[in-house]
Design an enzyme around this catalytic site. Structure first.
Site, short mmCIF file in Angstrom:
data_model
loop_
_atom_site.label_atom_id
_atom_site.label_comp_id
_atom_site.label_asym_id
_atom_site.label_seq_id
_atom_site.Cartn_x
_atom_site.Cartn_y
_atom_site.Cartn_z
N THR A 111 0.85 -1.19 0.00
CA THR A 111 0.00 0.00 0.00
C THR A 111 0.88 1.23 0.00
OG1 THR A 111 -1.56 -1.21 1.37
CG2 THR A 111 -1.88 1.17 1.21
N GLY A 115 4.65 7.40 -0.73
CA GLY A 115 5.83 6.78 -1.33
C GLY A 115 7.16 7.22 -0.74
N ASP A 117 8.71 6.10 1.92
CA ASP A 117 9.42 5.09 2.70
C ASP A 117 10.89 5.04 2.29
OD1 ASP A 117 8.59 2.50 4.49
OD2 ASP A 117 10.39 2.15 3.27
N GLY A 184 -0.81 8.78 5.01
CA GLY A 184 -1.00 7.38 5.41
C GLY A 184 0.21 6.76 6.08
N HIS A 186 3.00 8.35 7.10
CA HIS A 186 3.55 9.25 8.12
C HIS A 186 2.86 9.05 9.47
CE1 HIS A 186 5.78 12.84 9.33
NE2 HIS A 186 4.67 13.43 9.73
N TYR A 467 14.02 5.14 14.91
CA TYR A 467 12.68 5.67 14.59
C TYR A 467 12.11 4.91 13.40
CZ TYR A 467 9.31 9.23 12.90
OH TYR A 467 8.20 9.90 12.46
N ASN A 469 9.76 5.40 11.32
CA ASN A 469 9.50 6.12 10.07
C ASN A 469 10.80 6.40 9.31
OD1 ASN A 469 6.87 6.38 9.28
ND2 ASN A 469 6.50 8.34 10.29
N TYR A 470 11.95 6.15 9.94
CA TYR A 470 13.23 6.19 9.24
C TYR A 470 13.64 4.74 9.00
CZ TYR A 470 13.60 11.18 10.30
OH TYR A 470 13.38 12.53 10.36
#
Ligand SMILES: Cc1cc2nc3c(=O)[nH]c(=O)nc-3n(C[C@H](O)[C@H](O)[C@H](O)COP(=O)(O)OP(=O)(O)OC[C@H]3O[C@@H](n4cnc5c(N)ncnc54)[C@H](O)[C@@H]3O)c2cc1C
Ligand SMILES: *[C@@H]1O[C@H](CO)[C@@H](O)[C@H](O)[C@H]1NC(C)=O
Ligand SMILES: *[C@@H]1O[C@H](CO)[C@@H](O)[C@H](O)[C@H]1NC(C)=O
Ligand SMILES: *[C@@H]1O[C@H](CO)[C@@H](O)[C@H](O)[C@H]1NC(C)=O
Ligand SMILES: *[C@@H]1O[C@H](CO)[C@@H](O)[C@H](O)[C@H]1NC(C)=O
Ligand SMILES: *[C@@H]1O[C@H](CO)[C@@H](O)[C@H](O)[C@H]1NC(C)=O
Ligand SMILES: *[C@@H]1O[C@H](CO)[C@@H](O)[C@H](O)[C@H]1NC(C)=O
Ligand SMILES: *[C@@H]1O[C@H](CO)[C@@H](O)[C@H](O)[C@H]1NC(C)=O
Ligand SMILES: *[C@@H]1O[C@H](CO)[C@@H](O)[C@H](O)[C@H]1NC(C)=O
Length: 529
Positions: A111, A115, A117, A184, A186, A467, A469-470
């Protein structure tokens, strides 16, 4: 085999076999496409539109849609595995049908919202997969009176900020600064920006959501229950379901804020200032965020002390003069502006906020990013010896470091309130980056990995926190098919979530026991599958 030894005639049968296999694959793929479309139209409430939202590999728009939101050029090469099909749903029923049909065809799904990531997990998989791109699901509804907003996952942060600022200059949302990030992914991984010392993370300010689960059911906060609602606010994307939209609590900001930046080189005592900064930045009032950015400029290393203060310039000068006089911040280093202009001053031509609606990022690059948390001040000698050493290497031209101060609201939110566990006790986060627009980056991946290794003694330990998200696939063993065991997953799981990882696993086991939503670092299910 060396090319000169290649004998065309003796290889002919081989080439022919390859050709046959290839055409069989093409036929098989076309067949899958047909069957998949057929399945979709049977399982969607609005079959007429289905064919308009599925892109197969031979569709002339396939590449441009796939590349549209790829941020990291490391995952935009000929060798990058590509989706069999791209689905761009217009409403929830298209997602429900795609989940159903992917299952019945034994295909994985990925999903994608924005984009961004770092490891391309939203659009790369090594097993046959369908990409659900939420680009068409991006409506935003701002309710100023009640200070709330509903935003769909496919919206970008720039679109969200723009829509808020259209209606009011005194409400904001505490999320990241890069305008092309998707809501989404984040919010799924936490999400922080210049307001996080004042109001916490983006995920801390979510008050409801709609999720489509592995059975294709649409759940809101009440029907999903508090465990799943907890997990989706920071437990990272791609594990629990597809979040359709989020209800956000907007936060107050003054009509005038002050942004500032002071630059010092090593020769101007930047090293001593960074060392000093460690004792000060996380203890400053919540209204100020003072970030450090370090990079190589010409033949020296340059450090910017930069940030935002939620108030007028005079008060800021008084505050830094009292708390951090060594910095020498003056009015000339500051600009008074609105919150939203402050975020983007200098980024767009004429500072035109309309650019926030542009989903195409300027200057895409290849990059690698790693993160660390710091709980004790790092000795000055490290900034004097180790850091200049790395910046003086070739990779140092492509590298930079950010120091993000914690404290404030982050200290007040319990480490178990959401899956994001890096709260009280953290002075700051280090972000290591290396990247650029030129080719040949492979040699610099090593640079950032060695830098990170050398920092081991000075950062958080047992676990060395990171983290989510990293996203960083260097951490632990990563099974690219998404079939990761609990023991393997707990290596990165504990680093990203500390003990919250165990609760995430139990939520996952309840809501997606068959592990349908998976990727290299998705939360594992304990059910035997
Ligand atoms: C240039 C840049 C700047 C950044 N700056 C910041 C920053 O200031 N602060 C910060 O906190 N982070 C920052 N990030 C990191 C960013 O928050 C994460 O990469 C985030 O996950 C991106 O969200 P996305 O929707 O764009 O990503 P995607 O790549 O679309 O998704 C990321 C992950 O979430 C999953 N996912 C996506 N949509 C959904 C959905 N609707 N439901 C369930 N799962 C979903 C994906 O499958 C994938 O696993 C930055 C990244 C970049 C590239
Ligand atoms: C490509 O796919 C889109 C969306 O399904 C469709 O509308 C379009 O007709 C296709 N174009 C071609 C050339 O196949
Ligand atoms: C299909 O369902 C969606 C809700 O998921 C709704 O918005 C849409 O109007 C429906 N379409 C039809 C043709 O019924
Ligand atoms: C750097 O620090 C030294 C010692 O504290 C001081 O003498 C010198 O003036 C400083 N240099 C600058 C450019 O501030
Ligand atoms: C770097 O070099 C450029 C061009 O020579 C110059 O304009 C700039 O001021 C220099 N920056 C630093 C920090 O020395
Ligand atoms: C959007 O941004 C990209 C990259 O900066 C640029 O090329 C494009 O022209 C912009 N589009 C619009 C409509 O401004
Ligand atoms: C993109 O790169 C160009 C040239 O290097 C630079 O001038 C511009 O400021 C960059 N734009 C952004 C938004 O970073
Ligand atoms: C990854 O999963 C695949 C598929 O289930 C399995 O065959 C393989 O052994 C796993 N690899 C590792 C390194 O665990
Ligand atoms: C996943 O891997 C485990 C061992 O690593 C194996 O027992 C199991 O069958 C695999 N499952 C799938 C779906 O590949």
């Amino acid at each position: 085999m060396k090319f000169s030894q290649f004998n065309y005639h003796s290889s002919f049968p081989l080439l022919f076999a390859i050709f046959l296999a290839f055409s069989w694959l093409m036929r098989a793929e076309a067949q899958t496409h047909e069957q998949f479309l057929h399945c979709l139209s049977h399982h969607s409430n609005d079959s007429s539109s289905i064919s308009k939202l599925v892109y197969s590999r031979n569709n002339c728009s396939y590449s441009s849609i796939l590349e549209s939101s790829i941020q990291n050029l490391r995952f935009d090469t000929a060798a990058t595995p590509k989706p069999l099909l791209i689905v761009t749903p217009f409403h929830a029923s298209h997602i429900q049908a795609t989940i159903y049909c992917s299952k019945s065809h034994g295909l994985q799904i990925r999903t994608r919202s924005g984009g961004h990531d770092y490891e391309g997990l939203s659009y790369v998989s090594e097993v046959p997969f369908v990409l659900i791109d939420l680009v068409n699901l991006r409506s935003i509804d701002i309710d100023v009176e009640n200070g709330v907003a509903w935003v769909q996952s496919g919206a970008t942060l720039g679109e969200l900020y723009y829509r808020i600022s259209e209606k009011t200059r005194t409400l904001a949302f505490p999320a990241g600064t890069c305008p092309t990030i998707g809501v989404g992914g984040h919010l799924s991984g936490g999400g922080y920006g210049l307001l996080f010392r004042k109001y916490g993370l983006a995920a801390d300010n979510v008050i409801d959501a709609h999720v489509i689960n592995a059975d294709g059911r649409i759940l809101d906060r009440k029907s999903m229950g508090e465990d799943l609602f907890w997990a989706i606010r920071g437990g990272s994307g791609g594990s629990f379901g597809i979040v359709l939209d989020w209800k956000l609590k907007l936060v107050p900001v003054p009509p005038t804020v002050t942004i500032f930046s002071v630059t010092k080189t090593i020769e101007q005592n930047a090293t001593q200032l960074i060392h000093r900064w460690q004792y000060i930045a996380h203890k400053l009032p919540k209204d100020i965020i003072l970030i450090v950015f370090i990079s190589k400029v010409n033949e020296t290393v340059e450090t910017s002390f930069t940030g935002m203060f939620l108030g007028p310039v005079n008060k800021l000068i008084w505050l830094t003069g009292t708390r951090f006089p060594e910095l020498g911040l003056t009015k000339q280093d500051c600009i008074e502006t609105s919150w939203i202009q402050g975020l983007y001053t200098g980024q767009f031509p004429n500072n035109n906020l309309e650019n926030l609606l542009n989903r195409t990022a300027a200057n895409k690059s290849w990059f690698k990013i790693k993160s660390d948390y710091v709980k004790e001040p790092i000795p000055e000698s490290v900034f004097e010896e180790i850091w200049p050493k790395y910046f003086n290497e070739e990779g140092g031209r492509y590298g930079s470091i950010y120091l993000i101060p914690y404290g404030g609201k982050m200290d007040e939110i319990p480490g178990t309130a959401t899956p994001f566990s890096h709260r009280a006790g953290n002075m700051y986060k280090i972000i290591y980056t290396v990247g650029g627009q030129e080719d040949g980056f492979q040699s610099y991946l090593n640079w950032i990995r060695r830098f990170y290794d050398d920092m081991t003694p000075y950062v958080s330990k047992s676990p060395r926190e990171a983290y989510v998200n990293y996203r960083d696939l260097d951490i632990g063993v990563n099974n690219r098919s998404g079939n990761t065991s609990y023991a393997e997953a707990s290596i990165w799981g504990l680093k990203y979530f500390k003990n919250n990882f165990r609760r995430l696993v139990s939520v996952k086991t309840l809501v997606d026991p068959q592990n349908f939503f998976k990727h290299e670092q998705s939360i594992p299910s304990l059910s035997p599958s």
